[in-house]
Design an enzyme around this catalytic site. Structure first.
Site, PDB file in Angstrom:
ATOM      1  N   HIS A   1     -11.521  -0.851  -2.772  1.00  0.00           N
ATOM      2  CA  HIS A   1     -10.992  -0.202  -3.976  1.00  0.00           C
ATOM      3  C   HIS A   1     -11.189  -1.090  -5.203  1.00  0.00           C
ATOM      4  O   HIS A   1     -10.966  -2.296  -5.143  1.00  0.00           O
ATOM      5  CB  HIS A   1      -9.495   0.076  -3.816  1.00  0.00           C
ATOM      6  CG  HIS A   1      -9.211   1.229  -2.910  1.00  0.00           C
ATOM      7  ND1 HIS A   1      -7.982   1.815  -2.829  1.00  0.00           N
ATOM      8  CD2 HIS A   1     -10.009   1.901  -2.056  1.00  0.00           C
ATOM      9  CE1 HIS A   1      -8.022   2.805  -1.946  1.00  0.00           C
ATOM     10  NE2 HIS A   1      -9.243   2.873  -1.456  1.00  0.00           N
TER      11      HIS A   1
ATOM     12  N   TYR B   1       0.839   3.867  -7.506  1.00  0.00           N
ATOM     13  CA  TYR B   1       2.194   3.320  -7.606  1.00  0.00           C
ATOM     14  C   TYR B   1       2.927   4.151  -8.649  1.00  0.00           C
ATOM     15  O   TYR B   1       2.458   4.258  -9.786  1.00  0.00           O
ATOM     16  CB  TYR B   1       2.161   1.867  -8.065  1.00  0.00           C
ATOM     17  CG  TYR B   1       1.718   0.883  -7.002  1.00  0.00           C
ATOM     18  CD1 TYR B   1       2.646   0.233  -6.195  1.00  0.00           C
ATOM     19  CD2 TYR B   1       0.368   0.591  -6.805  1.00  0.00           C
ATOM     20  CE1 TYR B   1       2.258  -0.678  -5.224  1.00  0.00           C
ATOM     21  CE2 TYR B   1      -0.040  -0.317  -5.834  1.00  0.00           C
ATOM     22  CZ  TYR B   1       0.919  -0.949  -5.048  1.00  0.00           C
ATOM     23  OH  TYR B   1       0.520  -1.849  -4.091  1.00  0.00           O
TER      24      TYR B   1
ATOM     25  N   PRO C   1       7.488  -5.532  -0.570  1.00  0.00           N
ATOM     26  CA  PRO C   1       6.114  -5.066  -0.351  1.00  0.00           C
ATOM     27  C   PRO C   1       5.403  -4.494  -1.584  1.00  0.00           C
ATOM     28  O   PRO C   1       4.207  -4.216  -1.532  1.00  0.00           O
ATOM     29  CB  PRO C   1       6.275  -3.976   0.719  1.00  0.00           C
ATOM     30  CG  PRO C   1       7.684  -3.530   0.607  1.00  0.00           C
ATOM     31  CD  PRO C   1       8.475  -4.705   0.138  1.00  0.00           C
TER      32      PRO C   1
ATOM     33  N   LYS D   1       1.721  -8.391  -0.800  1.00  0.00           N
ATOM     34  CA  LYS D   1       1.346  -9.802  -0.627  1.00  0.00           C
ATOM     35  C   LYS D   1       1.708 -10.414   0.732  1.00  0.00           C
ATOM     36  O   LYS D   1       1.206 -11.487   1.068  1.00  0.00           O
ATOM     37  CB  LYS D   1       2.022 -10.661  -1.718  1.00  0.00           C
ATOM     38  CG  LYS D   1       1.475 -10.425  -3.098  1.00  0.00           C
ATOM     39  CD  LYS D   1       0.027 -10.852  -3.199  1.00  0.00           C
ATOM     40  CE  LYS D   1      -0.597 -10.428  -4.513  1.00  0.00           C
ATOM     41  NZ  LYS D   1      -1.900  -9.778  -4.374  1.00  0.00           N
TER      42      LYS D   1
ATOM     43  N   TYR E   1      -2.930  -8.978  -8.435  1.00  0.00           N
ATOM     44  CA  TYR E   1      -3.019  -7.993  -7.359  1.00  0.00           C
ATOM     45  C   TYR E   1      -4.239  -8.249  -6.469  1.00  0.00           C
ATOM     46  O   TYR E   1      -4.175  -8.153  -5.250  1.00  0.00           O
ATOM     47  CB  TYR E   1      -3.095  -6.582  -7.961  1.00  0.00           C
ATOM     48  CG  TYR E   1      -2.832  -5.489  -6.950  1.00  0.00           C
ATOM     49  CD1 TYR E   1      -1.534  -5.159  -6.583  1.00  0.00           C
ATOM     50  CD2 TYR E   1      -3.885  -4.810  -6.336  1.00  0.00           C
ATOM     51  CE1 TYR E   1      -1.277  -4.184  -5.635  1.00  0.00           C
ATOM     52  CE2 TYR E   1      -3.640  -3.836  -5.388  1.00  0.00           C
ATOM     53  CZ  TYR E   1      -2.338  -3.522  -5.042  1.00  0.00           C
ATOM     54  OH  TYR E   1      -2.089  -2.559  -4.100  1.00  0.00           O
TER      55      TYR E   1
HETATM   56  P1  RFL Z   1       4.682 -10.982  12.008  1.00  0.00           P
HETATM   57  O1  RFL Z   1       3.602  -9.976  11.807  1.00  0.00           O
HETATM   58  O2  RFL Z   1       6.083 -10.512  11.911  1.00  0.00           O
HETATM   59  O3  RFL Z   1       4.449 -11.643  13.432  1.00  0.00           O
HETATM   60  C1  RFL Z   1       5.391 -12.477  14.045  1.00  0.00           C
HETATM   61  C2  RFL Z   1       5.252 -12.334  15.547  1.00  0.00           C
HETATM   62  O4  RFL Z   1       6.107 -13.261  16.201  1.00  0.00           O
HETATM   63  C3  RFL Z   1       6.668 -12.627  17.340  1.00  0.00           C
HETATM   64  N1  RFL Z   1       7.887 -13.361  17.730  1.00  0.00           N
HETATM   65  C4  RFL Z   1       7.962 -14.187  18.796  1.00  0.00           C
HETATM   66  N2  RFL Z   1       7.055 -14.531  19.722  1.00  0.00           N
HETATM   67  C5  RFL Z   1       7.446 -15.402  20.695  1.00  0.00           C
HETATM   68  N3  RFL Z   1       8.701 -15.914  20.782  1.00  0.00           N
HETATM   69  C6  RFL Z   1       9.644 -15.590  19.884  1.00  0.00           C
HETATM   70  N4  RFL Z   1      10.868 -16.099  19.975  1.00  0.00           N
HETATM   71  C7  RFL Z   1       9.293 -14.690  18.820  1.00  0.00           C
HETATM   72  N5  RFL Z   1       9.955 -14.154  17.768  1.00  0.00           N
HETATM   73  C8  RFL Z   1       9.101 -13.357  17.111  1.00  0.00           C
HETATM   74  C9  RFL Z   1       6.916 -11.212  16.861  1.00  0.00           C
HETATM   75  O5  RFL Z   1       7.032 -10.308  17.960  1.00  0.00           O
HETATM   76  C10 RFL Z   1       5.681 -10.948  16.025  1.00  0.00           C
HETATM   77  O6  RFL Z   1       4.629 -10.370  16.772  1.00  0.00           O
HETATM   78  O7  RFL Z   1       4.555 -12.222  11.015  1.00  0.00           O
HETATM   79  P2  RFL Z   1       3.249 -12.859  10.282  1.00  0.00           P
HETATM   80  O8  RFL Z   1       2.162 -13.122  11.262  1.00  0.00           O
HETATM   81  O9  RFL Z   1       3.797 -13.941   9.466  1.00  0.00           O
HETATM   82  O10 RFL Z   1       2.688 -11.696   9.336  1.00  0.00           O
HETATM   83  C11 RFL Z   1       3.393 -11.261   8.194  1.00  0.00           C
HETATM   84  C12 RFL Z   1       3.118  -9.782   7.935  1.00  0.00           C
HETATM   85  O11 RFL Z   1       3.386  -9.064   9.120  1.00  0.00           O
HETATM   86  C13 RFL Z   1       3.979  -9.220   6.780  1.00  0.00           C
HETATM   87  O12 RFL Z   1       4.116 -10.175   5.758  1.00  0.00           O
HETATM   88  C14 RFL Z   1       3.363  -7.953   6.159  1.00  0.00           C
HETATM   89  O13 RFL Z   1       3.388  -6.880   7.069  1.00  0.00           O
HETATM   90  C15 RFL Z   1       4.096  -7.567   4.884  1.00  0.00           C
HETATM   91  N6  RFL Z   1       3.602  -6.319   4.274  1.00  0.00           N
HETATM   92  C16 RFL Z   1       2.455  -6.287   3.505  1.00  0.00           C
HETATM   93  N7  RFL Z   1       1.697  -7.394   3.351  1.00  0.00           N
HETATM   94  C17 RFL Z   1       0.503  -7.343   2.655  1.00  0.00           C
HETATM   95  O14 RFL Z   1      -0.163  -8.378   2.511  1.00  0.00           O
HETATM   96  N8  RFL Z   1       0.026  -6.181   2.109  1.00  0.00           N
HETATM   97  C18 RFL Z   1       0.725  -5.007   2.227  1.00  0.00           C
HETATM   98  O15 RFL Z   1       0.232  -3.965   1.773  1.00  0.00           O
HETATM   99  C19 RFL Z   1       2.005  -5.043   2.911  1.00  0.00           C
HETATM  100  N9  RFL Z   1       2.730  -3.915   3.074  1.00  0.00           N
HETATM  101  C20 RFL Z   1       4.332  -5.137   4.459  1.00  0.00           C
HETATM  102  C21 RFL Z   1       3.867  -3.938   3.831  1.00  0.00           C
HETATM  103  C22 RFL Z   1       5.482  -5.084   5.248  1.00  0.00           C
HETATM  104  C23 RFL Z   1       6.179  -3.902   5.416  1.00  0.00           C
HETATM  105  N10 RFL Z   1       7.318  -3.909   6.251  1.00  0.00           N
HETATM  106  C24 RFL Z   1       7.404  -3.098   7.388  1.00  0.00           C
HETATM  107  C25 RFL Z   1       8.286  -4.963   6.094  1.00  0.00           C
HETATM  108  C26 RFL Z   1       4.570  -2.765   3.975  1.00  0.00           C
HETATM  109  C27 RFL Z   1       5.748  -2.739   4.726  1.00  0.00           C
HETATM  110  C28 RFL Z   1       6.505  -1.447   4.823  1.00  0.00           C
HETATM  111  C1  PHB Z   2       0.141   0.099   2.520  1.00  0.00           C
HETATM  112  O1  PHB Z   2      -0.944   0.698   2.454  1.00  0.00           O
HETATM  113  O2  PHB Z   2       0.802   0.069   3.559  1.00  0.00           O
HETATM  114  C2  PHB Z   2       0.670  -0.589   1.317  1.00  0.00           C
HETATM  115  C3  PHB Z   2      -0.067  -0.573   0.143  1.00  0.00           C
HETATM  116  C4  PHB Z   2       0.427  -1.211  -0.988  1.00  0.00           C
HETATM  117  C5  PHB Z   2       1.652  -1.853  -0.942  1.00  0.00           C
HETATM  118  C6  PHB Z   2       2.382  -1.886   0.243  1.00  0.00           C
HETATM  119  C7  PHB Z   2       1.895  -1.250   1.362  1.00  0.00           C
HETATM  120  O3  PHB Z   2       2.126  -2.460  -2.047  1.00  0.00           O
END
Ligand code: RFL
Ligand code: PHB
Length: 393
Positions: free
Chosen positions: A75, A204, A296, A300, A387
């Site tokens: 994009h 957004y 979110p 980031k 961004y």
């Molecule tokens: P994770 O992905 O949470 O992975 C951690 C892993 O550790 C495991 N774990 C254990 N394993 C062994 N022993 C234990 N005691 C343990 N305790 C936990 C867990 O089961 C898990 O598998 O962390 P990591 O790797 O730091 O990754 C971070 C990302 O997952 C997170 O920051 C993003 O998903 C945030 N996020 C977004 N980030 C972006 O860069 N771009 C986005 O568009 C974006 N959109 C989002 C998001 C997060 C969202 N939610 C659900 C909070 C949108 C949403 C809605």
């Molecule tokens: C997504 O596609 O899940 C998404 C996109 C932009 C955001 C957060 C999540 O800021």
């Protein structure tokens, strides 16, 4: 009890733990990953979608970007919507030609798991790390519970990539870590729908009822979010109400309706900011969500997690190849500088796009900010650069 010995013990197979393991294995640094959940679970957990320019390069350079380059959606802009009108922010024009890639986090995880299995490097699923010991000695150890019994792991270093609710950050004595935290008076209700995206770019949207975001995963699958009150639950949001509210908030005079389709997934998550300082305790290094959370709205979280392990893998490399610990010593400071910039940007985006239900002064300020971004090239440039490539180094 099974005894395991490795150089770097990695807790968690999210994006951070998996990429760290991959970068280390490629350089011949021995490491083992322990993941609490099943492979099926981590490969299907729906989360992030937006990958920054430099982070997409990192994945490609690591040899795990092939499917992302093929199936990811590149994009060059986003839309900001308010007052029933849409305004395009020309990201690439404003950010030196760079673009973002829309590619689901669970796809990144699948690619990294496949690469790990191909290398034959050890990755244990359904293996929960239950305690960490000796973190300030040169032989830290972990206890791991699996269905086949427990393991005792000794290593040179431990990487805590286990998310906010993991064990690693709790292993740091409270008086040695500073915790900065903010909760926002909103949550996001997110859905995956079988519906072709409304437009080619992310939207957004600020509406007086609340925030809305139109994102996507493929030309057939949309990912949409609604800002809701923190106390609201999924029971209060039957499909019909979700679509009505999305349509209402996203409507413009030019396009008054959005396409609908079956909802395949749904969830609610609270908006929070957390920063732990420092991201190190002895031989334990935190990376990703275990050290910081961003709301979110700035997209980031995953980008920061991957940027942390880029820094951490370089630091381990210097240590193992040259006996040089300087990069390990500055790891926390290096990451925290970027983390705070991401907190600033994510807060800025959140506060510009989520109307207050109580504070009309705040709403006046928000509208002024939005109008500035869509009329001032200088303001739009700051947004675009942050961004597209905040995590570049
Ligand atoms: P994770 O992905 O949470 O992975 C951690 C892993 O550790 C495991 N774990 C254990 N394993 C062994 N022993 C234990 N005691 C343990 N305790 C936990 C867990 O089961 C898990 O598998 O962390 P990591 O790797 O730091 O990754 C971070 C990302 O997952 C997170 O920051 C993003 O998903 C945030 N996020 C977004 N980030 C972006 O860069 N771009 C986005 O568009 C974006 N959109 C989002 C998001 C997060 C969202 N939610 C659900 C909070 C949108 C949403 C809605
Ligand atoms: C997504 O596609 O899940 C998404 C996109 C932009 C955001 C957060 C999540 O800021």
């Amino acid at each position: 009890m099974l005894e395991v010995r490795t150089q770097v013990a990695i807790i968690g197979a999210g994006p951070a733990g998996l990429l760290l393991g991959h970068l280390l294995s490629r350089e011949g640094i021995d490491n083992v990953i322990f993941e609490h959940r099943s492979r099926e679970y981590v490969e299907h957990r729906v989360r992030a979608g937006v990958i920054e320019y430099g982070i997409a390069e990192l994945l490609s350079d690591a040899g795990v970007g092939e499917r992302m380059r093929r199936d990811g959606l590149v994009h060059h802009g986003i839309e900001l919507r308010f007052d029933r009108a849409s305004h395009r922010v020309a990201l690439s024009e404003l950010a030196g030609g760079k673009s973002i890639t829309v590619y689901g986090q669970q796809e990144v995880v699948k690619d990294l798991v496949a690469a790990r299995l191909e290398l034959g490097a050890p990755l244990y699923f359904e293996a929960e790390v239950t305690s960490l010991d000796g973190l300030t000695t040169d032989r830290p150890s972990l206890e791991v519970a699996t269905s086949e019994g427990s393991m005792r792991v000794t290593s040179d270093f431990v990487a805590g990539c286990d998310g906010t609710f993991g064990v690693a950050n709790r292993a740091i004595p409270e008086n040695l870590v500073r915790r900065y935290e903010r909760t926002y008076p909103f949550s996001w209700l997110g859905i995956i729908a079988q519906a072709p995206p409304a437009t080619e770019e992310l939207i957004y949207c600020r509406h007086e009822n609340g925030f809305a975001l139109y994102s996507m995963r493929s030309p057939e699958i949309s990912r949409l979010y609604l800002g809701v009150r923190p106390e609201e639950t999924l029971d209060e949001w039957p499909d019909e109400r979700i679509w009505e509210e999305l349509s209402l908030r996203l409507a413009t005079d030019a396009v008054p309706e959005i396409g609908r389709g079956p909802i395949l997934e749904r969830g609610i998550s609270a908006l929070r900011s957390i920063v732990l300082e420092p991201m190190r305790y002895g031989r334990l290094f935190l990376a990703g969500d275990s050290a910081h959370i961003v709301p979110p709205t700035g997209a980031k979280g995953m980008n920061l997690a991957l940027a942390d392990v880029r820094a951490l893998s370089r630091a381990f490399l210097a240590r193992y190849q040259r006996g040089d610990e300087a990069l390990l010593d500055v790891y926390s400071d290096t990451c925290l500088e970027r983390v705070w910039r991401a907190e600033e940007f994510s807060t800025f985006m959140t506060q510009m796009l989520h109307p207050s239900y109580t504070d009309e002064f705040e709403n006046g300020v928000q509208m002024a900010r939005l109008r500035q971004v869509v009329t001032s090239e200088a303001a739009a440039t700051v947004l675009a650069r942050n961004y597209v490539n905040l995590c570049s180094v």
